[in-house]
Design a protein around this motif. Structure first.
Motif, PDB file in Angstrom:
ATOM      1  N   SER A  22       0.748  -1.266   0.095  1.00 60.43           N
ATOM      2  CA  SER A  22       0.199  -0.107  -0.043  1.00 60.43           C
ATOM      3  C   SER A  22       0.867   1.167  -0.005  1.00 60.43           C
ATOM      4  CB  SER A  22      -1.036  -0.222   1.231  1.00 60.43           C
ATOM      5  OG  SER A  22      -1.550   1.340   1.303  1.00 60.43           O
ATOM      6  N   ALA A  23       1.803   1.308   0.862  1.00 60.68           N
ATOM      7  CA  ALA A  23       2.758   2.420   1.119  1.00 60.68           C
ATOM      8  C   ALA A  23       3.625   2.489  -0.399  1.00 60.68           C
ATOM      9  CB  ALA A  23       3.699   2.140   2.093  1.00 60.68           C
ATOM     10  N   GLY A  27       4.044   7.436  -5.160  1.00 60.55           N
ATOM     11  CA  GLY A  27       4.729   8.224  -4.345  1.00 60.55           C
ATOM     12  C   GLY A  27       6.220   7.950  -4.080  1.00 60.55           C
ATOM     13  N   ILE A 100      -9.738   8.775  -3.881  1.00 60.59           N
ATOM     14  CA  ILE A 100      -8.353   8.622  -4.536  1.00 60.59           C
ATOM     15  C   ILE A 100      -8.370   7.458  -5.385  1.00 60.59           C
ATOM     16  CG2 ILE A 100      -5.989   7.919  -3.964  1.00 60.59           C
ATOM     17  CD1 ILE A 100      -6.323   9.058  -1.132  1.00 60.59           C
ATOM     18  N   PHE A 225       1.869  10.973   2.537  1.00 61.20           N
ATOM     19  CA  PHE A 225       1.279  10.274   1.294  1.00 61.20           C
ATOM     20  C   PHE A 225       1.815   9.109   1.205  1.00 61.20           C
ATOM     21  CE2 PHE A 225       1.160   9.466  -3.348  1.00 61.20           C
ATOM     22  CZ  PHE A 225      -0.092   9.936  -3.730  1.00 61.20           C
ATOM     23  N   CYS A 231      -6.113   7.873   5.606  1.00 58.18           N
ATOM     24  CA  CYS A 231      -7.446   7.352   4.846  1.00 58.18           C
ATOM     25  C   CYS A 231      -7.627   5.966   5.419  1.00 58.18           C
ATOM     26  CB  CYS A 231      -7.469   7.413   3.373  1.00 58.18           C
ATOM     27  SG  CYS A 231      -5.889   7.187   2.823  1.00 58.18           S
ATOM     28  N   ILE A 233      -6.346   3.124   5.735  1.00 59.15           N
ATOM     29  CA  ILE A 233      -5.981   1.887   5.067  1.00 59.15           C
ATOM     30  C   ILE A 233      -5.502   0.869   6.094  1.00 59.15           C
ATOM     31  CG2 ILE A 233      -4.280   0.932   3.550  1.00 59.15           C
ATOM     32  CD1 ILE A 233      -5.330   2.789   1.547  1.00 59.15           C
ATOM     33  N   SER A 319      -0.915  -0.557  -4.099  1.00 58.29           N
ATOM     34  CA  SER A 319      -1.541   0.689  -3.689  1.00 58.29           C
ATOM     35  C   SER A 319      -3.093   0.561  -4.038  1.00 58.29           C
ATOM     36  CB  SER A 319      -0.915   1.999  -3.926  1.00 58.29           C
ATOM     37  OG  SER A 319       0.373   1.876  -3.726  1.00 58.29           O
ATOM     38  N   SER A 322      -5.165  -1.908  -1.628  1.00 56.19           N
ATOM     39  CA  SER A 322      -5.455  -1.224  -0.430  1.00 56.19           C
ATOM     40  C   SER A 322      -6.462  -0.196  -0.393  1.00 56.19           C
ATOM     41  CB  SER A 322      -4.179  -0.716   0.184  1.00 56.19           C
ATOM     42  OG  SER A 322      -3.754   0.496  -0.292  1.00 56.19           O
ATOM     43  N   LEU A 323      -6.754   0.606  -1.323  1.00 55.77           N
ATOM     44  CA  LEU A 323      -7.812   1.483  -1.357  1.00 55.77           C
ATOM     45  C   LEU A 323      -9.319   0.609  -1.588  1.00 55.77           C
ATOM     46  CD1 LEU A 323      -6.340   4.133  -3.755  1.00 55.77           C
ATOM     47  CD2 LEU A 323      -6.800   4.560  -1.380  1.00 55.77           C
ATOM     48  N   MET A 387      -6.724  13.726   3.661  1.00 55.56           N
ATOM     49  CA  MET A 387      -5.685  12.767   4.195  1.00 55.56           C
ATOM     50  C   MET A 387      -5.160  13.419   5.501  1.00 55.56           C
ATOM     51  SD  MET A 387      -3.647  11.059   1.154  1.00 55.56           S
ATOM     52  CE  MET A 387      -2.833  10.153   2.002  1.00 55.56           C
TER      53      MET A 387
END
Ligand code: PFF
Length: 444
Positions: A22-23, A27, A100, A225, A231, A233, A319, A322-323, A387
């Motif tokens: 997810s991280a 980004g 997102i 971010f 958010c 997650i 990522s 995960s959203l 966020m």
């Protein structure tokens, strides 16, 4: 209710890789390298590492602890610990993830398209104008833009529909290690080009005179971010945490992997960009215009370009998954939908919402708010307002309202020295809210 409340991650490593998945996203691979260069190398990287290992880790732990202590979707977990006001904040977290996802999926679609082109040998060319035109044509073409978005969304929702362990965890266990190996391979290629050292210098030079308030604020914003904070997650991933999983060390691993990937991305991209005499500050065009150009000049460049887009797609996909999961968990717990139905509902509605974002580059580009097309507007509101607001709610909940539960969660498995616990609580109670407020104010 077909969603079992006893769903748990199969293994600690699987959970850490899913959290890191997810991280690690656009980004780390795209924003980090050019921001590091722009804001003075180490003058940016050192604050970024500092923030990640203080406030970042503290908030990752806070989210995981709230998820495990609350044992529910973000909404019910936060309500159980903090009452109705926090249920609303949990709901805003779920909504933020949902929004997102809608535009992240459009960018994910571009990654799929570029991977296809690279595999078909149709991508790398040494003509910068052609590359810029191709990218412009893709985003302005409604049918193409929407189709690629649909393909990416199908992958993301499909994985989540398969389940937490059989879908998310399994795919993270394959894809993340592959991502690291591929990144090392490309880094090796990039670092062995003539002139690569200039790129290293750009990334890591010690120009501390560039240490400005702006660079520090941006380092904070990127920490936020890139750890997917605010958010809910990790509240959702915390819901599936076994009681025997240690939260502080897991949070440390997730944060470490996020930083490591950012630095590796810098080493993969910047030496090649400099060796080929390209502009390192090309912004959004860096990954879709500059990279194909750079690879066109390198022996076996087409193969390395394909590998690069595999990396980008894997990062974006884990990522996006995960959203989707945040919203699926919410629909399963609060609306008693089955996982498959919830995934389908998200699939259809995000297809429509994302298509609106996709169209905002072409036929709907005339519709703007404050000079921003829909895509930019959603990104701006989510990143700069929603966020940080979510992060503030998490910090207040874990640091003030449910402080005892937070401390119990983080010392449940391993007994950490009292000083460590005290620092972590301090970080959540004081440092995190102040940081979040600064991010909010600077974003506005
Ligand atoms: N952390 C992801 C990245 O760095 O690309 C972006 C992201 C994913 C942000 C999920 C927020 C989120 F909820």
């Amino acid at each position: 209710m077909s969603h079992s409340k006893t769903t748990e991650w199969g293994s600690r490593i699987g959970f850490i890789l899913a959290g890191a998945g997810s991280a690690i996203g656009l980004g780390a691979i795209w924003k980090f390298p050019f921001w590091a260069g722009t804001y003075g190398g180490s003058a940016f990287i050192i604050p970024y590492i500092f923030f990640t290992f203080t406030i970042g880790v503290a908030l990752v732990m806070a989210e995981l602890a709230i998820g495990r202590a609350g044992r529910g979707s973000a909404v019910s977990a936060m309500k159980r610990l903090g009452g109705p006001a926090f249920a609303v904040m949990g709901g805003i977290g779920v909504l933020t993830s949902y929004i997102i996802l809608s535009y992240y999926s459009v960018v994910g679609g571009w990654c799929v398209k570029y991977l296809f082109d690279a595999l078909g040998g149709n991508l790398v060319t040494s003509d910068p104008k052609l590359l810029a035109d191709n990218f412009g044509a893709l985003v302005a073409d409604p049918a193409a833009n929407i189709s690629w978005h649909l393909i990416f969304l199908t992958l993301s929702c499909g994985v989540v529909a398969m389940g937490v362990v059989a879908g998310i965890e399994r795919i993270s266990k394959y894809l993340l290690p592959m991502l690291f190996v591929l990144m090392l391979l490309i880094t090796g290629r990039s670092l062995t080009l003539d002139g690569a050292m200039q790129g290293i210098d750009f990334l890591f030079n010690f120009s501390f005179n560039k240490l400005t308030l702006e660079s520090v604020m941006n380092a904070m914003g990127l920490t936020f971010f890139s750890l997917s904070l605010g958010c809910t997650i990790l509240v959702t991933y915390g819901l599936y945490l076994k009681d025997s999983t240690d939260i502080p060390s897991s949070a440390g691993w997730i944060s470490y992997l996020a930083i490591q990937t950012g630095i590796l991305a810098g080493l993969m991209i910047m030496p090649a960009v400099f060796a080929m005499g390209q502009d390192p500050k090309a912004g959004p065009g860096l990954v879709f215009i500059t990279i194909p150009l750079v690879f066109s000049q390198i022996p076996f460049g087409a193969a390395f370009a394909a590998l690069f887009y595999v990396c980008l797609l894997v990062a974006a996909l884990t990522s996006a998954i995960s959203l989707v999961e945040v919203v699926v968990a919410y629909l399963c717990h609060e609306w008693h939908l089955s996982r498959k139905r919830a995934s389908l509902l998200i699939y259809i509605t995000i297809f429509l919402l994302g298509s609106a974002s996709a169209l905002s580059f072409g036929p709907w580009s005339g519709w703007t708010v404050g000079g921003k097309i829909l895509f930019d507007l959603l990104d701006y509101v989510c990143t700069n307002i929603m966020m940080p607001a979510g992060g503030l709610a998490i910090a207040i909940l874990a640091g003030w309202i449910a402080r005892d539960k937070f401390r119990a969660q983080i010392s449940q498995v391993r007994k950490y020295p009292e000083g460590v616990l005290r620092f972590l609580t301090f970080a959540v109670r004081y440092l995190a809210p102040v940081m979040v407020l600064l991010v909010l104010i600077s974003g506005l």
